[in-house]
Each structure stands twice: as C-alpha cells, then as structure tokens.
Design a protein around this motif. Structure first.
Motif, PDB file in Angstrom:
ATOM      1  N   VAL A 230     -72.276  -9.774  10.864  1.00  8.62           N
ATOM      2  CA  VAL A 230     -72.450 -10.219   9.474  1.00  8.62           C
ATOM      3  C   VAL A 230     -73.633  -9.491   8.850  1.00  8.62           C
ATOM      4  CG1 VAL A 230     -73.114 -12.201   8.034  1.00  8.62           C
ATOM      5  CG2 VAL A 230     -71.286 -12.445   9.743  1.00  8.62           C
ATOM      6  N   VAL A 231     -74.722  -9.366   9.588  1.00 10.13           N
ATOM      7  CA  VAL A 231     -75.890  -8.640   9.082  1.00 10.13           C
ATOM      8  C   VAL A 231     -75.530  -7.181   8.810  1.00 10.13           C
ATOM      9  CG1 VAL A 231     -78.174  -7.753   9.756  1.00 10.13           C
ATOM     10  CG2 VAL A 231     -77.662 -10.197   9.954  1.00 10.13           C
TER      11      VAL A 231
ATOM     12  N   ILE B 224     -72.207 -22.929   6.353  1.00 10.30           N
ATOM     13  CA  ILE B 224     -72.833 -23.688   7.432  1.00 10.30           C
ATOM     14  C   ILE B 224     -71.767 -24.312   8.336  1.00 10.30           C
ATOM     15  CG2 ILE B 224     -74.238 -25.746   7.933  1.00 10.30           C
ATOM     16  CD1 ILE B 224     -75.800 -25.021   5.282  1.00 10.30           C
ATOM     17  N   GLY B 225     -70.699 -24.804   7.740  1.00 11.89           N
ATOM     18  CA  GLY B 225     -69.633 -25.466   8.501  1.00 11.89           C
ATOM     19  C   GLY B 225     -69.030 -24.598   9.594  1.00 11.89           C
ATOM     20  N   PRO B 226     -68.564 -23.382   9.273  1.00 12.61           N
ATOM     21  CA  PRO B 226     -67.982 -22.547  10.326  1.00 12.61           C
ATOM     22  C   PRO B 226     -68.985 -22.124  11.409  1.00 12.61           C
ATOM     23  CG  PRO B 226     -67.302 -21.743   8.178  1.00 12.61           C
ATOM     24  CD  PRO B 226     -68.337 -22.807   7.952  1.00 12.61           C
ATOM     25  N   VAL B 227     -70.229 -21.915  11.032  1.00  9.92           N
ATOM     26  CA  VAL B 227     -71.240 -21.569  12.039  1.00  9.92           C
ATOM     27  C   VAL B 227     -71.479 -22.788  12.939  1.00  9.92           C
ATOM     28  CG1 VAL B 227     -73.618 -20.792  12.439  1.00  9.92           C
ATOM     29  CG2 VAL B 227     -72.285 -19.816  10.549  1.00  9.92           C
TER      30      VAL B 227
ATOM     31  N   VAL C 294     -78.100 -19.724   8.072  1.00 10.50           N
ATOM     32  CA  VAL C 294     -77.690 -19.412   6.694  1.00 10.50           C
ATOM     33  C   VAL C 294     -78.917 -19.294   5.790  1.00 10.50           C
ATOM     34  CG1 VAL C 294     -76.442 -20.292   4.676  1.00 10.50           C
ATOM     35  CG2 VAL C 294     -75.367 -20.364   6.939  1.00 10.50           C
ATOM     36  N   SER C 295     -79.855 -20.213   5.932  1.00  6.18           N
ATOM     37  CA  SER C 295     -81.074 -20.170   5.119  1.00  6.18           C
ATOM     38  C   SER C 295     -81.880 -18.905   5.393  1.00  6.18           C
ATOM     39  CB  SER C 295     -81.939 -21.399   5.406  1.00  6.18           C
ATOM     40  OG  SER C 295     -81.246 -22.586   5.097  1.00  6.18           O
ATOM     41  N   SER C 296     -81.972 -18.535   6.649  1.00 11.13           N
ATOM     42  CA  SER C 296     -82.716 -17.323   7.020  1.00 11.13           C
ATOM     43  C   SER C 296     -82.059 -16.072   6.464  1.00 11.13           C
ATOM     44  CB  SER C 296     -82.835 -17.213   8.540  1.00 11.13           C
ATOM     45  OG  SER C 296     -83.595 -18.290   9.043  1.00 11.13           O
TER      46      SER C 296
ATOM     47  N   ARG D 203     -82.403  -7.180   9.581  1.00  8.67           N
ATOM     48  CA  ARG D 203     -82.341  -6.774  10.994  1.00  8.67           C
ATOM     49  C   ARG D 203     -83.252  -7.669  11.842  1.00  8.67           C
ATOM     50  NH1 ARG D 203     -77.814  -4.188  11.217  1.00  8.67           N
ATOM     51  NH2 ARG D 203     -77.714  -2.316   9.959  1.00  8.67           N
ATOM     52  N   ASP D 204     -84.432  -7.992  11.310  1.00  4.85           N
ATOM     53  CA  ASP D 204     -85.351  -8.878  12.035  1.00  4.85           C
ATOM     54  C   ASP D 204     -84.733 -10.255  12.235  1.00  4.85           C
ATOM     55  OD1 ASP D 204     -87.203  -6.818  12.086  1.00  4.85           O
ATOM     56  OD2 ASP D 204     -88.434  -7.655  10.457  1.00  4.85           O
ATOM     57  N   ALA D 205     -84.076 -10.782  11.208  1.00  2.00           N
ATOM     58  CA  ALA D 205     -83.425 -12.093  11.323  1.00  2.00           C
ATOM     59  C   ALA D 205     -82.382 -12.073  12.435  1.00  2.00           C
ATOM     60  CB  ALA D 205     -82.802 -12.490   9.993  1.00  2.00           C
ATOM     61  N   ALA D 206     -81.580 -11.022  12.490  1.00  2.00           N
ATOM     62  CA  ALA D 206     -80.556 -10.919  13.528  1.00  2.00           C
ATOM     63  C   ALA D 206     -81.193 -10.792  14.908  1.00  2.00           C
ATOM     64  CB  ALA D 206     -79.643  -9.727  13.254  1.00  2.00           C
TER      65      ALA D 206
END
Length: 187
Positions: free
Chosen positions: A73-74, A118-121, A143-145, A163-166
């Motif tokens: 996704v990222v 959020i639901g599917p995650v 999702v927020s991040s 990239r950092d978030a991932a």
C-alpha cells in the motif's frame, strides 16, 4: 472532483472548475447533484474510500502477511505522490481538515471513509489471530499513521515519512498476537 480535491482542496475547488475539468455541461452537474457542491464532495469522498478499501483488500489477497500489505500500500501511495510531483494527497484527509467542523454531511462521509479502511485491516489482523479489540486499535493506528505520513511527505516533498511508517509498523503487524484474551476482545 476527486482529483481536484486532492490537488486544490475542497474549498479551492469551485463547481465551475469541476465542470471545466469534466468537460461536461453545467446543467448535467446540477442534474446529477441537485444538492450542489456538498453532495459532490460527499460522492468524491465515497469514491476515494472505495478506491483505498479496494487497494487494501486486493493487496491482502496476494500478500504474505499484514506487514507485506502495508508495504505494498505504501508503494502505491509513494507512486501517487511522486507521480503527481507531490500535488495529490488523500482527499479524505483534506475534506476532513477543511470541512469536518462545518459540514456534518462531509464529516460523516469522512468518518465512514476512514472506517472503511480500518475495518478491513482489523479483519486481516483478526484473521491472523489477534483479538478484535487489539486488532482494531492497531488498524486505527496504521490508518492514522499513513494519513499523517502522506501529509508530512507532501510537505517535505519526500516519501521518506511513508517509508518510515512502513518500516516501523510492518514488523509490528507481522508479530504474532500475544495472549489471545489479553487485549479484552474476542475474535
């Protein structure tokens, strides 16, 4: 309207610009959206929500695990940012920030959009054995991040925040659940 909101914001996108961008007669806009710009904005948010939800669920079907879903996704989000020279971001966050306090209709559409991600995650994490309560908290954090990382990436004109978030969240998502009942929710 969706692309215009991404590039110019909701407030910066007038109906005349939408009509010109679509190459459609102005009358058709009012025929399909008799409630005006707010209805059009709501539809754009719903479309963005569906596109991202489809990205998450489609990626989940092919990925090795939740961390891999996040990384894929990222990759799509970084492509969107760099491909648009950082002009396009998340239209849902834009509408939330601009109109969330002024339009209950748009605020509710944005809340529903975020929930549709959020639901599917959450479901993905529950499927990997996480208790639902803990899975939902982690999904909300992801999702927020990502939303924040898109905003910071646009401001810096650099995809490093995404990239950092991932890099930080991917391993967290891949960790096996700890104590199935410890987080207070049944799967």
């Amino acid at each position: 309207m969706l692309e215009l909101i991404q590039a110019r914001g909701y407030s910066g996108t007038g109906l005349t610009t939408v009509v010109e961008h679509a190459g459609a007669p102005k009358g058709s806009l009012y025929f399909h959206f008799p409630e005006g710009k707010e209805a059009l904005g709501e539809q754009a948010v719903e479309l963005a929500a569906e596109q991202f939800r489809t990205l998450v669920t489609g990626t989940a079907a092919e990925a090795a695990g939740p961390g891999d879903v996040l990384r894929r996704v990222v990759d799509v989000l970084t492509g969107l940012l760099t491909g648009s020279d950082y002009r396009l971001g998340c239209p849902v966050s834009v509408v939330t920030l601009e109109m969330g306090a002024d339009s209950e209709r748009l605020r509710a559409a944005c809340a529903a959009a975020f929930e549709s991600w959020i639901g599917p995650v959450t479901d993905l994490l529950v499927g990997r054995g996480h208790p639902r309560t803990a899975a939902r908290a982690l999904a909300t954090t992801v999702v927020s991040s990502l939303e924040g990382a898109v905003i910071v990436s646009r401001a810096r004109r650099d995809v490093a925040p995404l990239r950092d978030a991932a890099q930080v969240l991917g391993p967290l998502l891949d960790q096996p659940p700890s104590g199935a009942g410890a987080s207070g929710g049944a799967a």
